[in-house]
Design a protein around this motif. Structure first.
Motif, mmCIF file in Angstrom:
data_model
loop_
_atom_site.group_PDB
_atom_site.id
_atom_site.type_symbol
_atom_site.label_atom_id
_atom_site.label_comp_id
_atom_site.label_asym_id
_atom_site.label_seq_id
_atom_site.Cartn_x
_atom_site.Cartn_y
_atom_site.Cartn_z
ATOM 1 N N ARG A 13 1.116 -1.259 0.055
ATOM 2 C CA ARG A 13 -0.015 0.117 -0.090
ATOM 3 C C ARG A 13 0.767 1.305 -0.098
ATOM 4 N NH1 ARG A 13 -4.706 -2.071 4.408
ATOM 5 N NH2 ARG A 13 -5.424 -3.625 2.990
ATOM 6 N N TYR A 14 2.123 1.290 0.514
ATOM 7 C CA TYR A 14 2.776 2.368 1.004
ATOM 8 C C TYR A 14 4.271 2.210 0.359
ATOM 9 C CZ TYR A 14 -1.115 3.460 3.694
ATOM 10 O OH TYR A 14 -2.450 3.907 4.352
ATOM 11 N N ARG A 23 1.486 6.731 -0.052
ATOM 12 C CA ARG A 23 0.687 5.822 -0.760
ATOM 13 C C ARG A 23 0.927 5.596 -2.301
ATOM 14 N NH1 ARG A 23 -5.606 6.999 -1.869
ATOM 15 N NH2 ARG A 23 -5.508 8.267 0.078
ATOM 16 N N VAL A 80 -9.144 5.676 -0.509
ATOM 17 C CA VAL A 80 -8.287 4.586 -0.735
ATOM 18 C C VAL A 80 -8.540 3.418 -1.852
ATOM 19 C CG1 VAL A 80 -7.357 5.014 1.405
ATOM 20 C CG2 VAL A 80 -9.159 3.173 1.212
ATOM 21 N N ASP A 88 -6.286 5.283 5.775
ATOM 22 C CA ASP A 88 -4.794 5.501 5.052
ATOM 23 C C ASP A 88 -4.094 6.287 6.128
ATOM 24 O OD1 ASP A 88 -3.290 7.003 3.154
ATOM 25 O OD2 ASP A 88 -5.040 8.557 2.463
ATOM 26 N N THR A 90 -0.948 7.751 4.895
ATOM 27 C CA THR A 90 -0.051 8.427 4.180
ATOM 28 C C THR A 90 0.315 9.640 4.959
ATOM 29 O OG1 THR A 90 -1.190 7.860 2.032
ATOM 30 C CG2 THR A 90 -0.042 10.209 1.894
#
Length: 110
Positions: A13-14, A23, A80, A88, A90
């Motif tokens: 995801r990151y 992200r 997301v 999230d 981020t």
């Protein structure tokens, strides 16, 4: 200078830059669509630079809006792209998130 790959979280995801989570793009995007969006993003970023150099506020606002649209379409901003309800994270420091243990282990592997 060689490009260094940024670590990617185990769930994909990151990616991490200087300890901070960013992200990734939605992996379900078709390659052709992703390529088109990346091209739009790069053009918009170049337009930001031009507007800054020429001190043109209206052009700067338009270019920044184009960057935001491209990043949102890529899944890097906005809702997301994952479906499990996870929040999230981020811009958060990895050491202060559910990825803390994973991130700490990165230092031991280097």
């Amino acid at each position: 200078m060689t490009a260094r790959a940024c670590p990617e979280t185990p769930d994909g995801r990151y990616f991490v830059v200087r300890g901070r989570l960013w992200r990734r793009s939605d992996p379900s995007l078709p390659d052709e669509r992703r390529s088109a969006l990346v091209a739009e993003l790069m053009a918009a970023r170049r337009a930001v630079g031009v507007a800054l150099r020429h001190k043109h506020p209206a052009a700067l606002a338009a270019a920044r809006a184009a960057v935001d649209r491209a990043k949102t379409a890529l899944g890097e901003r906005g809702p997301v792209w994952w479906k499990d309800g996870a929040p999230d994270l981020t811009r958060r420091m990895a050491k202060n998130t559910v990825y803390a243990e994973w991130f700490a282990q990165l230092g031991q592997q280097a």
